[in-house]
Design a protein around this motif. Structure first.
Motif, mmCIF file in Angstrom:
data_model
loop_
_atom_site.group_PDB
_atom_site.id
_atom_site.type_symbol
_atom_site.label_atom_id
_atom_site.label_comp_id
_atom_site.label_asym_id
_atom_site.label_seq_id
_atom_site.Cartn_x
_atom_site.Cartn_y
_atom_site.Cartn_z
ATOM 1 N N LEU A 1 0.867 -1.184 0.000
ATOM 2 C CA LEU A 1 0.000 0.000 0.000
ATOM 3 C C LEU A 1 0.900 1.229 0.000
ATOM 4 N N ARG A 2 0.923 1.916 -1.138
ATOM 5 C CA ARG A 2 1.739 3.137 -1.266
ATOM 6 C C ARG A 2 0.754 4.284 -1.400
ATOM 7 N N GLU A 3 0.376 4.822 -0.249
ATOM 8 C CA GLU A 3 -0.712 5.808 -0.204
ATOM 9 C C GLU A 3 -0.139 7.101 0.339
ATOM 10 N N GLY B 1 15.426 0.404 -8.753
ATOM 11 C CA GLY B 1 14.892 1.141 -9.895
ATOM 12 C C GLY B 1 15.097 2.626 -9.688
ATOM 13 N N GLY B 2 14.384 3.459 -10.467
ATOM 14 C CA GLY B 2 13.549 3.087 -11.578
ATOM 15 C C GLY B 2 14.347 2.508 -12.730
ATOM 16 N N VAL B 3 13.882 1.376 -13.157
ATOM 17 C CA VAL B 3 14.553 0.717 -14.273
ATOM 18 C C VAL B 3 14.293 1.513 -15.554
ATOM 19 N N PRO C 1 11.997 5.054 -17.239
ATOM 20 C CA PRO C 1 11.371 6.311 -16.795
ATOM 21 C C PRO C 1 9.920 6.074 -16.368
ATOM 22 N N THR C 2 9.500 6.833 -15.378
ATOM 23 C CA THR C 2 8.133 6.672 -14.859
ATOM 24 C C THR C 2 7.531 8.022 -14.494
ATOM 25 N N ASN C 3 6.215 8.121 -14.636
ATOM 26 C CA ASN C 3 5.525 9.341 -14.182
ATOM 27 C C ASN C 3 5.004 9.168 -12.754
ATOM 28 N N THR C 4 5.098 7.979 -12.228
ATOM 29 C CA THR C 4 4.481 7.704 -10.921
ATOM 30 C C THR C 4 5.273 8.332 -9.785
ATOM 31 N N LYS C 5 6.589 8.379 -9.937
ATOM 32 C CA LYS C 5 7.411 8.962 -8.872
ATOM 33 C C LYS C 5 8.243 10.093 -9.456
ATOM 34 N N GLU C 6 8.057 11.260 -8.858
ATOM 35 C CA GLU C 6 8.767 12.432 -9.376
ATOM 36 C C GLU C 6 10.253 12.397 -9.039
ATOM 37 N N ASN C 7 11.047 13.041 -9.890
ATOM 38 C CA ASN C 7 12.489 13.205 -9.648
ATOM 39 C C ASN C 7 13.191 11.885 -9.314
ATOM 40 N N ASN C 8 12.776 10.858 -9.993
ATOM 41 C CA ASN C 8 13.378 9.567 -9.698
ATOM 42 C C ASN C 8 14.392 9.211 -10.780
ATOM 43 N N LYS C 9 15.622 9.028 -10.351
ATOM 44 C CA LYS C 9 16.683 8.738 -11.327
ATOM 45 C C LYS C 9 16.468 7.336 -11.926
ATOM 46 N N ALA D 1 12.479 -5.591 -9.285
ATOM 47 C CA ALA D 1 12.738 -4.411 -10.131
ATOM 48 C C ALA D 1 11.507 -3.528 -10.132
ATOM 49 N N ILE D 2 11.711 -2.217 -10.213
ATOM 50 C CA ILE D 2 10.577 -1.283 -10.204
ATOM 51 C C ILE D 2 10.865 -0.094 -11.115
ATOM 52 N N GLY D 3 9.789 0.500 -11.628
ATOM 53 C CA GLY D 3 9.920 1.734 -12.398
ATOM 54 C C GLY D 3 9.650 1.528 -13.872
ATOM 55 N N GLY D 4 8.459 1.979 -14.314
ATOM 56 C CA GLY D 4 8.115 1.938 -15.739
ATOM 57 C C GLY D 4 7.955 0.528 -16.293
ATOM 58 N N ILE D 5 7.696 -0.429 -15.431
ATOM 59 C CA ILE D 5 7.599 -1.819 -15.904
ATOM 60 C C ILE D 5 6.127 -2.189 -16.147
ATOM 61 N N GLY D 6 5.883 -2.919 -17.245
ATOM 62 C CA GLY D 6 4.532 -3.363 -17.587
ATOM 63 C C GLY D 6 4.634 -4.553 -18.531
ATOM 64 N N VAL E 1 8.896 -8.336 -10.553
ATOM 65 C CA VAL E 1 8.741 -6.926 -10.901
ATOM 66 C C VAL E 1 7.674 -6.278 -10.020
ATOM 67 N N ALA E 2 7.955 -5.019 -9.632
ATOM 68 C CA ALA E 2 6.984 -4.243 -8.853
ATOM 69 C C ALA E 2 6.362 -3.212 -9.777
ATOM 70 N N VAL E 3 5.034 -3.150 -9.748
ATOM 71 C CA VAL E 3 4.326 -2.390 -10.764
ATOM 72 C C VAL E 3 3.229 -1.537 -10.136
ATOM 73 N N VAL E 4 3.179 -0.261 -10.568
ATOM 74 C CA VAL E 4 2.096 0.600 -10.093
ATOM 75 C C VAL E 4 1.136 0.875 -11.264
ATOM 76 N N SER E 5 1.551 1.791 -12.175
ATOM 77 C CA SER E 5 0.586 2.276 -13.165
ATOM 78 C C SER E 5 0.117 1.189 -14.134
ATOM 79 N N ALA E 6 0.977 0.236 -14.454
ATOM 80 C CA ALA E 6 0.580 -0.790 -15.418
ATOM 81 C C ALA E 6 -0.558 -1.662 -14.877
HETATM 82 C C1 LIG Z 1 7.768 3.889 -6.352
HETATM 83 C C2 LIG Z 1 8.851 3.871 -7.343
HETATM 84 N N1 LIG Z 1 10.123 3.749 -6.979
HETATM 85 C C3 LIG Z 1 10.966 3.742 -7.978
HETATM 86 S S1 LIG Z 1 10.147 3.924 -9.441
HETATM 87 C C4 LIG Z 1 8.664 3.969 -8.664
HETATM 88 C C5 LIG Z 1 7.383 4.126 -9.366
HETATM 89 C C6 LIG Z 1 6.947 2.916 -10.107
HETATM 90 O O1 LIG Z 1 5.701 3.142 -10.665
HETATM 91 P P1 LIG Z 1 5.327 2.609 -12.104
HETATM 92 O O2 LIG Z 1 5.227 1.138 -12.011
HETATM 93 O O3 LIG Z 1 3.980 3.249 -12.378
HETATM 94 O O4 LIG Z 1 6.380 3.110 -13.039
#
Ligand SMILES: Cc1ncsc1CCOP(=O)(O)O
Ligand SMILES: Cc1ncc(COP(=O)(O)OP(=O)(O)O)c(N)n1
Ligand SMILES: [Mg+2]
Length: 572
Positions: free
Chosen positions: A398-400, A489-491, A493-501, A521-526, A544-549
């Motif tokens: 839960l990332r709230e 990550g971010g592996v 580019p992602t819009n979910t987390k700002e200023n994330n290298k 792995a996390i970040g822009g994965i789908g 893989v850890a996934v938010v927006s996908a």
């Molecule tokens: C929380 C976080 N940490 C590194 S990238 C990221 C966001 C990942 O979100 P998405 O899966 O939507 O790119």
């Protein structure tokens, strides 16, 4: 010029001047002060008149003059300061079922952070059905145990439970006169909760004449209070007040009459009397068969608080709170086939039973929620989590970032229930407090969140801790700090987390190769790139850890199912 105050228990011998510098060192560490007294220049002043003596009645204070700015020197190993811990001696019977007696006392003291030594007066064969046998320890051997402990270990407080013979009570009173302690807690155990006599009526006179007058507190239940007062019926709170006062007249400085068995009462009410005022402690009755050991645990918890330095009233308050928490926590645990199970003094049993150990394969399809996305798609956190679980997510975070704490906690509790049904761990992002309050399976923390080694102390050894790592140095530190996995990550580019290298696949590979821990792995994965990530082929990359996908889509269930298929393909 400043003074360091060092509490020294009244009954302990004064420390030698040579060890005072060690104690000053200890205090400087504990109190985070920046002064230290060099050994040679310690003017020691024992000042029994300091105000603090009243509030910590069993301590007197050493006042040590110390110069501000004096250096804190690190003691060599042979110099290590010895810290005296609060100590309760329990004089009681052994319960083979370990719900009550000596075993309850040991557990309660351990749970309350107090050392507990034991003098065993009887060995009972008992379980959740009842008491099958009692073997009384010979009086002279009880005396020998008492001498061993009292003469050498100087307990702060003695707590008594089952005292099955007049001779044993006399022996105990004699020993306490020879080796006085700071407080005596008498739980006048007479009948087991199953109805078995543990100390017969012949014991009452010696209780009244010798033991109770020595006690700082007596903690009878209704039956015991009635027996001590010649069999008067005790059926109301007014009766309990009468009993508390009448027992106080026998001699103990304080009396707690426990009303757990009070008929026709929805609340559990205990009455405390200190010779001047009455206090009622009320709590809602917890409906559970697991009450075996409540009396012993309450009395030893009071003893533990007294040993730590509490005043009597606050010791009773804290002990009551502890019992309520333990009863409520263990109300559903199933141990034994009888009518009355033990309570869980360590507040751990149930959660440990339910929580399965962390398995790195849990990281395979790691679904991370996002409150803004849920809002956008008009779904609750719980509905989002349900859908991800049905689609095959193997772990939930839960990332709230935006929700109010109380809403976050409620959502975490609700999600935990659903995750348990699926056998899937639930982690909380950033918020150790929410993880603790909801009893979630663990947390995920980043480099600027609570340091992982602190989180480990707060969460204990069992909970899962994941740490975000972008570099091999981060990964090494996460291992040292006691993390269970790392998120890297971010592996992409992602819009979910700002200023994330973005570290790219190469950066991910470098972190994986340097990590002793499993990696997600996390970040822009789908769906489009999950195979490329898993195709890196490093054995500790587990998923893989996934938010927006998953969550920035119309149907979470469908997207999770599709991603699961892709991941399964990638492992073929
Ligand atoms: C929380 C976080 N940490 C590194 S990238 C990221 C966001 C990942 O979100 P998405 O899966 O939507 O790119
Ligand atoms: C599995 C996983 N890996 C990395 C992160 C990112 O955590 P953090 O760096 O603390 O950033 P926030 O998520 O808190 O913005 C994660 N949440 N999960
Ligand atoms: Mg974070």
């Amino acid at each position: 010029m400043r003074y360091v105050q060092i509490p020294v228990p009244v009954n302990s011998p004064l420390p030698k001047a040579s060890s005072i510098s060690h104690m000053a060192y200890f205090c400087s560490q504990v109190l985070s002060t920046s002064f230290f007294t060099p050994k040679s220049q310690i003017p020691v002043l024992l000042n029994p008149g300091v105000a603090c003596i009243k509030s910590f009645h069993q301590y007197r204070f050493l006042h040590i003059k110390a110069m501000q700015g004096d250096k804190v020197s690190t003691p060599t190993p042979s110099d290590e300061c010895m810290v005296r811990v609060p100590h309760v001696l329990t004089v009681a019977g052994s319960d083979s079922g370990a719900g009550a007696g000596i075993q309850a006392d040991l557990k309660a003291c351990a749970a309350r952070g107090v050392y507990c030594s034991t003098v065993i007066t009887a060995v009972t064969a008992q379980n959740t059905v009842g008491v099958q046998g009692v073997n009384i320890v010979p009086e002279d051997f009880v005396a020998e145990q008492l001498r061993s402990v009292l003469s050498d270990m100087h307990p702060d407080v003695v707590k008594t439970g089952m005292l099955p013979s007049i001779g044993i009570v006399k022996t105990l009173c004699q020993s306490l006169k020879e080796f006085p302690v700071q407080a005596l807690v008498v739980d006048p155990v007479m009948v087991s909760t199953s109805g078995h006599t543990l100390a017969g009526p012949s014991i009452l006179d010696i209780f009244r004449e010798e033991l109770l007058p020595m006690a700082d507190i007596a903690t009878p239940n209704l039956k015991e209070a009635s027996a001590l007062l010649g069999g008067v019926p005790l059926e109301t709170i007014a009766d309990m007040r009468y009993a508390a006062k009448a027992i106080h007249d026998i001699g103990p400085r304080n009396v707690l009459v426990k009303g757990g068995d009070l008929p026709a009462s929805l609340d559990a009410v205990d009455v405390f009397y200190d010779g001047k005022d009455f206090y009622e402690f009320r709590s809602s009755r917890i409906m559970t068969p697991n009450t075996h050991g409540t009396g012993c645990t309450l009395a030893s918890s009071v003893a533990a608080e007294l040993a730590k330095g509490s005043q009597m009233l606050s010791a009773v308050k804290v002990a009551k709170r502890y019992i309520e928490a333990a009863l409520s926590y263990s109300k559903n645990i199933a141990i034994g086939g009888g009518r009355q199970g033990p309570m869980d003094h360590l507040l751990k049993l149930k959660s440990n039973v339910q929580r399965r150990p962390f398995d790195p394969c849990d990281l395979f399809l790691y679904a991370v929620t996002d409150s803004r996305m849920n809002e956008r798609w008009g779904r609750s956190i719980v509905d989002a989590v349900k859908a991800a679980l049905e689609g095959g997510a193997s772990i939930i975070q839960l990332r709230e970032k935006e929700v109010e704490t109380s809403d976050f906690l409620e959502a975490a509790k609700a999600c935990l229930k659903i995750c348990r049904v699926h056998g899937v761990p639930l982690l909380i992002n950033d918020r150790i407090d929410v993880a603790l309050a909801s009893d979630a399976d663990g947390v995920h923390i980043g480099q600027s969140d609570m340091p992982a080694h602190v989180a480990r102390v707060l969460l204990g050894p069992d909970k899962i801790i994941g740490v975000s790592c972008k570099t091999p140095e981060h990964a090494q530190q996460a291992w040292i700090d006691g993390a269970d996995y790392i998120g890297s990550g971010g592996v992409y580019p992602t819009n979910t987390k700002e200023n994330n290298k973005t570290i790219g696949l190469d950066g991910l590979k470098t972190v994986c190769l340097s990590s002793k821990l499993p990696v997600v792995a996390i970040g822009g994965i789908g769906i489009s790139n999950a195979q490329a990530v898993m195709g890196l082929g490093v054995p500790n990359l587990k998923g893989v850890a996934v938010v927006s996908a998953l969550f920035d889509r119309e149907c979470v269930l469908t997207e999770t199912r599709k991603l699961l298929e892709v991941l399964k393909e990638s492992t073929k």
